[in-house]
Scaffold this motif. Structure first.
Motif, PDB file in Angstrom:
ATOM      1  N   HIS A 261       6.493  -3.781   0.946  1.00  0.00           N
ATOM      2  CA  HIS A 261       7.426  -3.022   1.780  1.00  0.00           C
ATOM      3  C   HIS A 261       7.276  -1.532   1.483  1.00  0.00           C
ATOM      4  N   SER A 262       7.231  -0.766   2.560  1.00  0.00           N
ATOM      5  CA  SER A 262       7.279   0.689   2.437  1.00  0.00           C
ATOM      6  C   SER A 262       6.089   1.229   1.639  1.00  0.00           C
ATOM      7  N   ARG A 263       6.278   1.963   0.549  1.00  0.00           N
ATOM      8  CA  ARG A 263       5.104   2.446  -0.199  1.00  0.00           C
ATOM      9  C   ARG A 263       4.290   1.257  -0.715  1.00  0.00           C
ATOM     10  N   LEU A 264       4.977   0.151  -0.942  1.00  0.00           N
ATOM     11  CA  LEU A 264       4.256  -1.032  -1.415  1.00  0.00           C
ATOM     12  C   LEU A 264       3.599  -1.774  -0.258  1.00  0.00           C
ATOM     13  N   GLY A 299       8.211  11.026  13.104  1.00  0.00           N
ATOM     14  CA  GLY A 299       8.656  10.528  11.801  1.00  0.00           C
ATOM     15  C   GLY A 299       7.934  11.258  10.670  1.00  0.00           C
ATOM     16  N   GLU A 300       7.731  10.551   9.584  1.00  0.00           N
ATOM     17  CA  GLU A 300       7.093  11.172   8.416  1.00  0.00           C
ATOM     18  C   GLU A 300       5.664  11.624   8.745  1.00  0.00           C
ATOM     19  N   THR A 301       5.259  12.732   8.154  1.00  0.00           N
ATOM     20  CA  THR A 301       3.919  13.272   8.425  1.00  0.00           C
ATOM     21  C   THR A 301       3.125  13.413   7.122  1.00  0.00           C
TER      22      THR A 301
END
Ligand code: GCU
Length: 424
Positions: A261-264, A299-301
């Motif tokens: 999940h996410s960074r994982l 979103g995130e860049t």
């Protein structure tokens, strides 16, 4: 090591401040997304079109892998298996009211001046007739956080990790909704998990910590900008856990799905790209630097990541922070590296930071490689994200469930169905 603790606390505060301030307000308006032609995974660097599976396997795949290694995540270190030891520390033969066997296994590594280790929790269905397929994924807060079961040992708190200084007993079970162990067991799968920061702490690239000392001789002759970032180190750790699973008779190591999940989730994709032994790959809300396209300004860049969490990547990647259109690859090509193995990309509709549409388009644009390799890919659907809570695709599968950035029962139910189709 008090200093390191302070550094990681300060980094966490800077991160929160950055995400909350207007300075870092990223675009969340679809009408402001500028058009972005994507690099073609089926075109070699010398301009040769890839028209056969052989050309893909022998030439183009290697080119793409090399770019991700040298310019984004960093080189994946070699591993000398003779430096690897593992031992079963404890066994509970009647976990989950007798439905499961829980094992705690420790993997040790020998490095110059260091002996890093990782503790893995292995949950195996008790009724299985033979070796079972498994899900393998790192957890965020320690193995004790994935369940209320008091049998599970509290995590160690290596220097620089997010659990350091916490009263761990109060954290027991804090992530349990993300790990429906009983459902996984009931469906006939093992679950294997470990605390990711035992591999390297999530605070900087301090080379004396975690397994980094093991990388030193491999990295000696590498250009410094291409040395492993944290995502590479974590992905390397997943492969070492898979090495260990190859020795556990109750588990079929040829049928291990790597999930995160996410960074994982970014880590799971990168592990799957590097290690063909992973039979199936699941990216849950992995976002920027994971499944989401870097060229979409939504979103995130990469620029945000470069300011706040540059150490997840290799130093080379910073060069593209200001202008991701200059990156010679994009994240759909990360997914092509997993082909023809099944891959599941999942988003959540309130998780705009991770850019659900960018995650879908990445999955969709990996399809030509999956089809070249003779699979049904994403199943011939149009390049339009599906309705909420409606999974689509075939060997590349995708859903955008309702709700926030998280792992829920909906997600797991779909992963289990997907695994039933390709790993049973
Ligand atoms: C932050 C980060 C994301 C990451 C997420 C997580 O939001 O910006 O890239 O996926 O943390 O791992 O929790």
């Amino acid at each position: 090591m008090k200093n390191l603790f302070i550094v990681s606390v300060l980094a966490a505060c800077a991160w929160t401040a950055a995400v909350c301030s207007d300075e870092w307000k990223e675009n969340e308006d679809e009408s402001k997304v500028v058009s972005y032609p994507l690099p073609d995974p089926l075109l070699c660097q010398d301009g040769t079109p890839v028209t056969t599976p052989e050309l893909w396997t022998e030439k183009r795949r290697g080119e793409i892998l090399e770019m991700f290694r040298m310019q984004m995540y960093g080189m994946m270190p070699d591993y000398d298996k003779s430096k690897f030891r593992w031992e079963t520390l404890r066994v509970n033969p009647v976990a989950l009211n007798g439905k499961a066997v829980f094992k705690e296994i420790r993997i040790w590594f020998d490095a110059p001046n260091a002996r890093p280790k990782v503790d893995i929790l292995v949950c195996i269905p008790r009724s299985a007739a033979g070796p079972v397929p498994a899900f393998l994924g790192f957890n965020f807060y320690g193995n004790h956080a994935v369940s209320d079961d008091r049998w599970i040992s509290l995590a160690d708190c290596p220097d620089g990790t997010r659990v350091q200084g916490k009263d761990l007993e109060t954290q027991r079970g804090r992530s349990k909704t993300r790990w429906p162990i009983e459902t996984i067991i009931d469906r006939g799968y093992a679950l294997v998990t470990a605390y990711y920061e035992e591999i390297v702490p999530d605070c900087n690239n301090e080379r004396s910590l975690g397994v980094y000392p093991l990388f030193a001789s491999f990295e000696e002759n590498l250009p410094e900008p291409s040395r492993a970032g944290a995502i590479t180190a974590w992905a390397w750790g997943l492969s070492r856990i898979l090495d260990c699973l190859e020795n556990i008779p109750e588990i079929d190591a040829k049928r291990v799905a790597v999930m995160g999940h996410s960074r994982l989730g970014k880590t799971a994709l990168w592990a799957g790209a590097n290690d063909p032994r992973f039979a199936l790959v699941i990216s849950n809300d992995s976002g920027c630097g994971g499944a989401a396209l870097s060229r979409r300004n939504f979103g995130e860049t990469p620029e945000f990541m470069d300011q706040v969490i540059p150490y997840w990547f290799c130093q080379y990647y910073s060069r593209y922070a200001k202008d991701p259109t200059q990156i010679p690859f994009d994240q759909h090509e990360l997914i092509t590296l997993i082909a023809p193995r099944p891959v599941y990309v999942a988003s959540a509709d309130e998780d705009l930071w991770a850019d659900p549409k960018g995650e879908f388009l990445s999955a969709w644009n990996a399809d030509p490689v999956y089809r070249l390799l003779g699979t049904a890919g994403i199943g011939g659907i149009a390049d339009v994200p599906p309705e909420t809570n409606v999974p689509v695709g075939e060997v590349i599968r995708y859903h955008r469930r309702s709700g926030k950035h998280d792992v829920t029962d909906f997600d797991w139910n779909e992963y289990l169905n997907f695994a039933d189709k390709y790993m049973k």
